[in-house]
Design an enzyme around this catalytic site. Structure first.
Site, PDB file in Angstrom:
ATOM      1  N   ARG A 121       0.882  -1.168   0.000  1.00  0.00           N
ATOM      2  CA  ARG A 121       0.000   0.000   0.000  1.00  0.00           C
ATOM      3  C   ARG A 121       0.911   1.206   0.000  1.00  0.00           C
ATOM      4  O   ARG A 121       1.444   1.585   1.033  1.00  0.00           O
ATOM      5  CB  ARG A 121      -0.919  -0.022   1.224  1.00  0.00           C
ATOM      6  CG  ARG A 121      -2.101   0.925   1.086  1.00  0.00           C
ATOM      7  CD  ARG A 121      -2.951   0.941   2.334  1.00  0.00           C
ATOM      8  NE  ARG A 121      -2.368   1.793   3.360  1.00  0.00           N
ATOM      9  CZ  ARG A 121      -2.806   1.835   4.625  1.00  0.00           C
ATOM     10  NH1 ARG A 121      -3.801   1.058   5.008  1.00  0.00           N
ATOM     11  NH2 ARG A 121      -2.230   2.629   5.504  1.00  0.00           N
TER      12      ARG A 121
ATOM     13  N   HIS B 135      -4.194   4.917   3.863  1.00  0.00           N
ATOM     14  CA  HIS B 135      -5.454   4.212   3.570  1.00  0.00           C
ATOM     15  C   HIS B 135      -6.329   5.026   2.625  1.00  0.00           C
ATOM     16  O   HIS B 135      -6.846   4.523   1.628  1.00  0.00           O
ATOM     17  CB  HIS B 135      -6.202   3.925   4.869  1.00  0.00           C
ATOM     18  CG  HIS B 135      -7.631   3.527   4.681  1.00  0.00           C
ATOM     19  ND1 HIS B 135      -7.993   2.310   4.138  1.00  0.00           N
ATOM     20  CD2 HIS B 135      -8.796   4.193   4.942  1.00  0.00           C
ATOM     21  CE1 HIS B 135      -9.323   2.252   4.081  1.00  0.00           C
ATOM     22  NE2 HIS B 135      -9.826   3.372   4.554  1.00  0.00           N
TER      23      HIS B 135
ATOM     24  N   TYR C 265       1.411   5.593  12.031  1.00  0.00           N
ATOM     25  CA  TYR C 265       1.502   4.208  12.504  1.00  0.00           C
ATOM     26  C   TYR C 265       2.491   3.350  11.704  1.00  0.00           C
ATOM     27  O   TYR C 265       2.580   2.155  11.911  1.00  0.00           O
ATOM     28  CB  TYR C 265       0.111   3.548  12.531  1.00  0.00           C
ATOM     29  CG  TYR C 265      -0.681   3.655  11.235  1.00  0.00           C
ATOM     30  CD1 TYR C 265      -0.495   2.743  10.207  1.00  0.00           C
ATOM     31  CD2 TYR C 265      -1.617   4.676  11.048  1.00  0.00           C
ATOM     32  CE1 TYR C 265      -1.216   2.823   9.025  1.00  0.00           C
ATOM     33  CE2 TYR C 265      -2.341   4.782   9.870  1.00  0.00           C
ATOM     34  CZ  TYR C 265      -2.144   3.856   8.864  1.00  0.00           C
ATOM     35  OH  TYR C 265      -2.848   3.955   7.699  1.00  0.00           O
TER      36      TYR C 265
END
Lengths: 337, 327
Positions: free
Chosen positions: A251, A255, A264
């Site tokens: 990724r 998100h 994070y």
């Protein structure tokens, strides 16, 4: 330009034309994706959720499906897949800008909620995993009529934790339905890492419980993805039942446009992942193979950027929906009272 | 005209539509060789084969989610949920998916699917085989919700539901299956999915109800006749969308209104009917709108005195009607 039969890089069986198409589709998706991020950051599009890093597996499966004949129940990262099947950058720009002519939803849904009846791309909502059962149902109908269409459905590894994951694989396996389940495992469900999502590293292991094949593929390797897509779709089409494919992907973005993964994930890891990006590595591979000459990729990019600029202009000029049109299409007669 | 039970009428409607339209199929638990736990699909697998009458895994989301997918790919599926009490695992598929397909795709997709489920108590079914939770679905735009109360309507409405291009929640009162009999014509007919029916005419008190309560109310209404009160009984039949005009017409005609349902009252079908009447009939009312339904407890208990306490009976309806008559 010819590829040696004995080449060890894993491209065997894929001709130069296929490889160029694979690269071009990936690049087209990436450029559109970057444009949608830019529109978001400029305040012109309220939201975007990206497929960057997932392009190889999406394009590989898209190229092996029969648009408008096979059934597709995608999830929100499948930008590249929809483009291969026949949707256009303009379609998705209209969606991101919430325009009336957005073919996905007429500006009703957030962007990346894909759908196009003409191409058998089943409209998707936001609940995670529900689409897997729709693919199973479409495959059931095809099976009842004796058709050889395949139902493709995809999810993230987070989606594999939903109950519908089990219910769909179970049902498809019981009836040997032609469903290809593809997990695009990028290791994160928003901020939750895979090891808080599941106790074992491979979602594909669960295929054993349903008596179906489970395949793990490097989702950053377009040629490996292409072969897995070709073989699993052919297997399903021939009536041998469903298969569970897990593509290990990166990724490359947060998100969504409302998330910041630096909260994070470490900067070192994020930097390192960029080096594994399927798109830049694939370009190098194809240039080494002589499939792309030095100028080819740049020329391709220039041509795609031109298409994208035109599409962006057209989408921005397109009309917003009429406010009262919000009342339409609740039921067939348009009256939902 | 032949007399049939409510259950036979539903089965006749399904069977005849399956004979006419090969896209119609049934998916659910025990619908095949067993013919359903109540026997609604008895004999259908033998007649139409295992694919068209397909025993599903014990998984409600699967039943509805697969039915949605089949509907998208040209079928006209019935998703049978064994008891309405167990429909909740499928609510995401019904509410987030089926109900929103047409809207969210801007009319590009639709889901021609029927979800059937038995509801209601009075059969010693206790908490999880007696519930009436239809109001959950009545809140959801994009769904039709219907409850037939007679064999005639049961057949005509299941056929209409199978021909409707949108998802239809078709709820059957399980006590009506064998207790309610009536005339059902052979052959093809439909009953609209959005029209109430005046099943008893009167001008003194309008009673709005649905399902098994229609029969309870009709029984009670007769008890007032010797005292000179004639009730108008309206079988709502369509719970979403409600038949607004029929509700307003009978409420205005009578001026006194009782709404009866088996479900508990809070945020229910009766609430919506009362709201319509408050908004559109205020100046025609001669008494406050009265409602009668189950108590606000989680569900119907097992022990007979507890079950009887929960249920709306003809006696309770009669009491309410006399109270209204005296107002």
């Amino acid at each position: 330009m010819a590829i040696s039969e004995t080449d060890t890089r894993g491209q065997a069986g894929l001709d130069a034309e296929t490889l160029r198409a694979l690269y071009r589709h990936m690049l087209r998706s990436r450029l559109l994706d970057e444009r949608l991020w830019a529109l978001n950051r400029q305040g012109r599009a309220p939201f975007w959720i990206s497929g960057m890093g997932h392009e190889a597996v999406q394009v590989a499966f898209g190229m092996n499906l029969r648009p408008g004949y096979d059934w597709v129940a995608p999830y929100y990262r499948d930008l590249g897949l929809t483009l291969v099947l026949g949707m256009t950058p303009k379609d998705h720009l209209l969606s991101a800008l919430a325009r009336a002519d957005d073919p996905n939803s007429g500006g009703r849904q957030m962007p990346a909620h894909y759908g196009c009846h003409r191409l058998n791309i089943i409209t998707t909502g936001s609940p995670v995993g529900t689409q897997l059962l729709h693919a199973a149902g479409a495959a059931l109908a095809a099976r009842m009529r004796g058709e050889d269409s395949v139902a493709f459905t995809s999810m993230g590894e987070g989606g594999s934790s939903e109950g519908d994951f089990h219910e769909a694989l179970n049902f498809a396996a019981i009836h040997k339905l032609a469903v290809v389940f593809v997990v695009e495992n990028n290791g994160f469900a928003i901020s939750v890492p895979w090891d808080k999502q599941m106790p074992t590293p491979d979602v594909a292991d669960r295929a054993q419980a349903y008596g179906i094949p489970g395949v793990v593929v490097d989702g950053e390797d377009p040629m490996a993805c292409f072969r897995v897509a070709r073989d699993t779709i052919a297997r399903a089409r021939s009536g041998e039942g469903p298969v569970l494919v897990e593509a290990k992907v990166l990724r490359l973005t947060s998100h969504s446009s409302d998330d910041d993964q630096r909260r994070y994930r470490s900067a070192e890891v994020l930097e390192a992942e960029k080096l594994r990006d399927c798109l830049s590595r694939f370009r190098v591979t194809l240039e080494e193979l002589g499939v792309l000459s030095a100028g080819d990729a740049d020329e391709m990019r220039a041509e795609l950027v031109l298409e994208l600029d035109r599409a962006t202009d057209e989408a921005e000029a397109a009309a917003l929906p009429e406010p009262e049109s919000a009342l339409r299409h609740v039921l067939a007669d348009g009256d939902g009272t | 005209m032949p007399t049939k039970t409510y259950l036979e009428a539903i089965r006749d409607g399904i069977r005849e539509e399956m004979q006419r339209d090969e896209r119609v199929m049934i998916l659910g638990e025990d619908v095949g060789a067993k013919g359903g736990v109540f026997g609604v699909t008895d004999g259908l697998q033998k007649e139409f084969g295992e694919w068209r009458v397909l025993d599903s895994p014990l998984a409600e989301s699967c039943i509805v989610g697969v039915a949605i997918g089949a509907a998208l790919n040209g079928m006209r599926p019935i998703a049978e949920i064994q008891f309405q009490d167990f429909i909740l695992p499928a609510v995401d598929q019904i509410v987030s998916e089926a109900a929103k397909f047409r809207y969210r795709s801007n009319n590009d997709w639709n889901v021609p699917m029927v979800v059937r489920a038995p509801f209601g108590g009075g059969v010693h079914g206790a908490l999880y085989h007696s519930q009436s939770i239809e109001a959950i679905f009545c809140h959801i735009p994009g769904l039709r919700v219907v409850v037939p109360s007679t064999p005639y309507d049961a057949k005509g409405m299941i056929v209409a539901a199978l021909r409707d291009p949108d998802p239809v929640m078709y709820f059957e009162h399980k006590r009506a299956y064998r207790a309610v009999k009536g005339e059902v014509p052979d052959g093809e007919y439909t009953v609209p999915l959005d029209r109430a029916a005046v099943v008893r005419e009167g001008a003194d008190i309008a009673v709005f109800t649905y399902g098994m309560m229609v029969h309870t109310v009709l029984n009670a209404a007769e008890r007032l006749v010797p005292d000179g009160f004639e009730c108008e009984v309206v079988d709502l039949r369509a719970l979403r969308p409600l038949d607004h005009d029929a509700i307003v017409a009978s409420a205005r005609k009578c001026g006194k209104v009782l709404i009866v349902q088996e479900a508990n009252l809070a945020v229910s079908v009766s609430s919506e009917v009362a709201a319509i009447i408050a908004q559109d009939c205020f100046e025609h009312l001669d008494a406050p709108v009265m409602r009668l339904g189950g108590p606000e407890i989680p569900a119907m208990p097992f022990s007979p005195p507890l079950e009887q306490f929960y249920l709306v009976t003809p006696d309770k309806v009669e009491t309410s009607l006399r109270e209204l008559a005296a107002y």
